[in-house]
Motif scaffolding. Structure first.
Motif, PDB file in Angstrom:
ATOM      1  N   ASN A  49       0.841  -1.196   0.000  1.00 57.99           N
ATOM      2  CA  ASN A  49       0.000   0.000   0.000  1.00 57.99           C
ATOM      3  C   ASN A  49       0.876   1.247   0.000  1.00 57.99           C
ATOM      4  O   ASN A  49       1.556   1.547   0.986  1.00 57.99           O
ATOM      5  CB  ASN A  49      -0.931  -0.002   1.217  1.00 57.99           C
ATOM      6  CG  ASN A  49      -1.928   1.138   1.174  1.00 57.99           C
ATOM      7  OD1 ASN A  49      -1.942   1.966   0.263  1.00 57.99           O
ATOM      8  ND2 ASN A  49      -2.786   1.206   2.185  1.00 57.99           N
ATOM      9  N   GLU A  50       0.854   1.996  -1.091  1.00 64.34           N
ATOM     10  CA  GLU A  50       1.680   3.204  -1.192  1.00 64.34           C
ATOM     11  C   GLU A  50       1.207   4.312  -0.256  1.00 64.34           C
ATOM     12  O   GLU A  50       1.940   5.282  -0.032  1.00 64.34           O
ATOM     13  CB  GLU A  50       1.675   3.713  -2.629  1.00 64.34           C
ATOM     14  CG  GLU A  50       0.310   4.136  -3.138  1.00 64.34           C
ATOM     15  CD  GLU A  50       0.331   4.566  -4.588  1.00 64.34           C
ATOM     16  OE1 GLU A  50      -0.673   5.131  -5.048  1.00 64.34           O
ATOM     17  OE2 GLU A  50       1.357   4.342  -5.255  1.00 64.34           O
ATOM     18  N   ASN A  51       0.015   4.173   0.312  1.00 67.18           N
ATOM     19  CA  ASN A  51      -0.493   5.173   1.255  1.00 67.18           C
ATOM     20  C   ASN A  51      -0.038   4.909   2.691  1.00 67.18           C
ATOM     21  O   ASN A  51      -0.335   5.712   3.583  1.00 67.18           O
ATOM     22  CB  ASN A  51      -2.025   5.212   1.219  1.00 67.18           C
ATOM     23  CG  ASN A  51      -2.559   5.693  -0.113  1.00 67.18           C
ATOM     24  OD1 ASN A  51      -1.996   6.603  -0.730  1.00 67.18           O
ATOM     25  ND2 ASN A  51      -3.629   5.074  -0.584  1.00 67.18           N
ATOM     26  N   PHE A  52       0.638   3.806   2.903  1.00 69.54           N
ATOM     27  CA  PHE A  52       1.174   3.484   4.229  1.00 69.54           C
ATOM     28  C   PHE A  52       2.634   3.877   4.299  1.00 69.54           C
ATOM     29  O   PHE A  52       3.427   3.547   3.416  1.00 69.54           O
ATOM     30  CB  PHE A  52       1.025   1.991   4.508  1.00 69.54           C
ATOM     31  CG  PHE A  52       1.722   1.537   5.757  1.00 69.54           C
ATOM     32  CD1 PHE A  52       1.116   1.686   7.001  1.00 69.54           C
ATOM     33  CD2 PHE A  52       2.986   0.964   5.692  1.00 69.54           C
ATOM     34  CE1 PHE A  52       1.762   1.264   8.155  1.00 69.54           C
ATOM     35  CE2 PHE A  52       3.636   0.537   6.837  1.00 69.54           C
ATOM     36  CZ  PHE A  52       3.023   0.692   8.071  1.00 69.54           C
ATOM     37  N   SER A  53       3.035   4.587   5.361  1.00 72.33           N
ATOM     38  CA  SER A  53       4.413   5.053   5.503  1.00 72.33           C
ATOM     39  C   SER A  53       5.115   4.334   6.646  1.00 72.33           C
ATOM     40  O   SER A  53       4.796   4.549   7.819  1.00 72.33           O
ATOM     41  CB  SER A  53       4.442   6.564   5.752  1.00 72.33           C
ATOM     42  OG  SER A  53       5.769   6.994   6.005  1.00 72.33           O
ATOM     43  N   PHE A  54       6.085   3.496   6.303  1.00 77.39           N
ATOM     44  CA  PHE A  54       6.943   2.904   7.322  1.00 77.39           C
ATOM     45  C   PHE A  54       7.984   3.917   7.779  1.00 77.39           C
ATOM     46  O   PHE A  54       8.474   3.876   8.909  1.00 77.39           O
ATOM     47  CB  PHE A  54       7.633   1.651   6.770  1.00 77.39           C
ATOM     48  CG  PHE A  54       7.749   0.538   7.761  1.00 77.39           C
ATOM     49  CD1 PHE A  54       6.969  -0.599   7.647  1.00 77.39           C
ATOM     50  CD2 PHE A  54       8.635   0.618   8.817  1.00 77.39           C
ATOM     51  CE1 PHE A  54       7.070  -1.632   8.572  1.00 77.39           C
ATOM     52  CE2 PHE A  54       8.747  -0.409   9.743  1.00 77.39           C
ATOM     53  CZ  PHE A  54       7.958  -1.532   9.621  1.00 77.39           C
ATOM     54  N   ARG A  55       8.318   4.845   6.894  1.00 79.05           N
ATOM     55  CA  ARG A  55       9.281   5.898   7.255  1.00 79.05           C
ATOM     56  C   ARG A  55       8.783   6.736   8.425  1.00 79.05           C
ATOM     57  O   ARG A  55       9.579   7.223   9.240  1.00 79.05           O
ATOM     58  CB  ARG A  55       9.512   6.820   6.057  1.00 79.05           C
ATOM     59  CG  ARG A  55      10.183   6.195   4.848  1.00 79.05           C
ATOM     60  CD  ARG A  55      10.129   7.190   3.699  1.00 79.05           C
ATOM     61  NE  ARG A  55      10.727   6.698   2.479  1.00 79.05           N
ATOM     62  CZ  ARG A  55      11.945   7.003   2.053  1.00 79.05           C
ATOM     63  NH1 ARG A  55      12.705   7.797   2.783  1.00 79.05           N
ATOM     64  NH2 ARG A  55      12.415   6.530   0.928  1.00 79.05           N
ATOM     65  N   ALA A  56       7.456   6.949   8.494  1.00 81.25           N
ATOM     66  CA  ALA A  56       6.900   7.741   9.584  1.00 81.25           C
ATOM     67  C   ALA A  56       7.159   7.087  10.939  1.00 81.25           C
ATOM     68  O   ALA A  56       7.236   7.770  11.961  1.00 81.25           O
ATOM     69  CB  ALA A  56       5.403   7.941   9.375  1.00 81.25           C
ATOM     70  N   ILE A  57       7.298   5.755  10.948  1.00 81.79           N
ATOM     71  CA  ILE A  57       7.555   5.026  12.182  1.00 81.79           C
ATOM     72  C   ILE A  57       9.031   5.066  12.543  1.00 81.79           C
ATOM     73  O   ILE A  57       9.403   5.256  13.701  1.00 81.79           O
ATOM     74  CB  ILE A  57       7.119   3.557  12.056  1.00 81.79           C
ATOM     75  CG1 ILE A  57       5.689   3.453  11.530  1.00 81.79           C
ATOM     76  CG2 ILE A  57       7.259   2.822  13.382  1.00 81.79           C
ATOM     77  CD1 ILE A  57       5.295   2.035  11.172  1.00 81.79           C
ATOM     78  N   THR A  58       9.903   4.875  11.554  1.00 90.87           N
ATOM     79  CA  THR A  58      11.313   4.629  11.829  1.00 90.87           C
ATOM     80  C   THR A  58      12.220   5.825  11.610  1.00 90.87           C
ATOM     81  O   THR A  58      13.135   6.055  12.393  1.00 90.87           O
ATOM     82  CB  THR A  58      11.814   3.473  10.955  1.00 90.87           C
ATOM     83  OG1 THR A  58      11.616   3.808   9.560  1.00 90.87           O
ATOM     84  CG2 THR A  58      11.055   2.194  11.259  1.00 90.87           C
ATOM     85  N   ASN A  59      12.006   6.595  10.534  1.00 92.17           N
ATOM     86  CA  ASN A  59      12.942   7.664  10.174  1.00 92.17           C
ATOM     87  C   ASN A  59      12.423   9.070  10.442  1.00 92.17           C
ATOM     88  O   ASN A  59      13.198  10.009  10.548  1.00 92.17           O
ATOM     89  CB  ASN A  59      13.310   7.569   8.684  1.00 92.17           C
ATOM     90  CG  ASN A  59      14.133   6.346   8.369  1.00 92.17           C
ATOM     91  OD1 ASN A  59      14.332   5.485   9.207  1.00 92.17           O
ATOM     92  ND2 ASN A  59      14.612   6.278   7.139  1.00 92.17           N
ATOM     93  N   GLN A  60      11.118   9.223  10.464  1.00 89.87           N
ATOM     94  CA  GLN A  60      10.454  10.524  10.638  1.00 89.87           C
ATOM     95  C   GLN A  60      10.797  11.519   9.526  1.00 89.87           C
ATOM     96  O   GLN A  60      10.720  12.723   9.715  1.00 89.87           O
ATOM     97  CB  GLN A  60      10.774  11.152  12.003  1.00 89.87           C
ATOM     98  CG  GLN A  60      10.050  10.499  13.161  1.00 89.87           C
ATOM     99  CD  GLN A  60      10.635   9.126  13.500  1.00 89.87           C
ATOM    100  OE1 GLN A  60      11.829   9.018  13.739  1.00 89.87           O
ATOM    101  NE2 GLN A  60       9.785   8.117  13.547  1.00 89.87           N
ATOM    102  N   ASP A  61      11.204  11.021   8.338  1.00 90.45           N
ATOM    103  CA  ASP A  61      11.323  11.898   7.179  1.00 90.45           C
ATOM    104  C   ASP A  61      10.029  11.907   6.374  1.00 90.45           C
ATOM    105  O   ASP A  61       9.951  12.517   5.313  1.00 90.45           O
ATOM    106  CB  ASP A  61      12.512  11.520   6.292  1.00 90.45           C
ATOM    107  CG  ASP A  61      12.465  10.078   5.826  1.00 90.45           C
ATOM    108  OD1 ASP A  61      11.521   9.352   6.210  1.00 90.45           O
ATOM    109  OD2 ASP A  61      13.369   9.676   5.081  1.00 90.45           O
TER     110      ASP A  61
END
Length: 331
Positions: free
Chosen positions: A160-172
């Protein structure tokens, strides 16, 4: 592993991550869609506290007896700066933290890296530990010369391109609307550990073991955004694969591998300021030999506070040049 090969691996990992960003779609300092807000031209800096280790539970399948190999743990604090997937961090184990009071002579070195290539997600984990407690139901013994080394990671695909794993781990990135995704992963780890106990005569122990894990690990993760600046994230994955084990006093053995991974996170993100915590727990279960069952545990906890700020134009130009070079090679 020597320092030069290790730093070469880390540099290559970060260089590829930096070049894998989309150079033609993100040129402003902030880019926002219905679900994700990204910060392609901002540095993300953080101060963090980390508690992690790699421990082992060894059980005899014939007698139901078990022992635990628990490292002399260390809590670390540090700082990290990231830009377009390129990260530079430093951490240390200060004496004033309670967990570090009795760790003289022990060592815990770990690296946890994560990068993204479009919808693909890549991780790299390294754990090097020295100084273990051997525990059973009655006794606890400290073995200062017992040590272990683990290297591996995972390759996953975010559907799902609308889900951000970056928001969890990198905060970029920032998840601005709730979304979840099915994420299958291939995980792979190599581990060796050496149990050394000094004694007299037959009481001296010096045994070596090695283990290789490979598994398919499908999972589901969900980012819930109850308010504009608050993110709650949770997910889990479970898989099956193969383990290849052997040792100085054990025959080589191929056995079934079961793995389970849980991840949770809490994040408050307001303007360019963010703070939060994340926790994960990976369990790898397999046979070490024909009579021993091993549970390989990797807990990881991090609490952090950070800030985003605009990158200098010179840094933006360098990153764009790297992207252009990689695009020209692809074409």
């Amino acid at each position: 592993m020597g320092l030069k090969p290790l730093f070469s691996v880390l540099f290559l990992f970060s260089f590829l991550a930096m070049g894998a960003q989309n150079s033609d779609s993100q040129t402003d300092s902030i880019s926002k869609s219905e679900y994700i807000q990204s910060f392609p031209d901002k540095f993300t800096a953080r101060l963090f506290y980390v508690n992690t280790s790699n421990s082992f539970e060894l059980s005899n399948r014939n007698t139901a007896e078990s022992i635990s190999l628990v490292p002399n743990k260390q809590d670390k604090i540090g700082s990290k700066v990231s830009y377009r997937g390129f990260s530079l961090s430093y951490s240390f184990a200060p004496d004033f933290l309670a967990e570090n009071k009795d760790n003289e002579g022990s060592r815990l070195f770990n690296i946890n890296l994560r990068s993204y290539f479009g919808k693909w997600m890549q991780t790299l984990d390294i754990y090097s530990e020295k100084g273990f407690y051997v525990k059973d139901d009655l006794n606890e013994t400290y073995l200062p010369k017992t040590k272990s080394f683990k290297i591996g990671g995972s390759t996953g695909y975010i559907f799902n391109e609308n889900f951000s794993f970056r928001a969890i781990t990198n905060q970029d990135e920032k998840q601005v609307k709730s979304a979840g995704s099915f994420i299958p992963q291939l995980i792979y780890y190599y581990t060796n550990y050496r149990i050394r106990a000094e004694g007299e005569g037959d009481l001296e122990v010096d045994e070596k073991y090695h283990s290789t894990d490979v598994a398919i690990n499908p999972g589901y993760y969900y980012n819930w955004v109850p308010t504009e600046n608050l993110l709650l994230s949770a997910g889990a994955s479970a898989g099956i694969g193969a383990n290849f084990s052997g040792g100085s006093n054990a025959d080589s053995l191929t056995s079934l591998l079961y793995d389970f991974n849980f991840r949770g996170a809490l994040l408050y993100d307001f303007s360019d300021f963010y703070a939060g915590a994340q926790y994960s727990y990976l369990i790898l279960n397999h046979n070490s030999d024909r009579s021993t069952y091993t549970e390989d545990n990797i807990p990881y906890f991090q609490a952090f506070i950070g800030y985003r700020f605009d990158a200098p134009q010179r840094v933006k130009d360098l990153s764009d040049n790297i992207n252009d070079t990689i695009d020209s090679i692809k074409n």
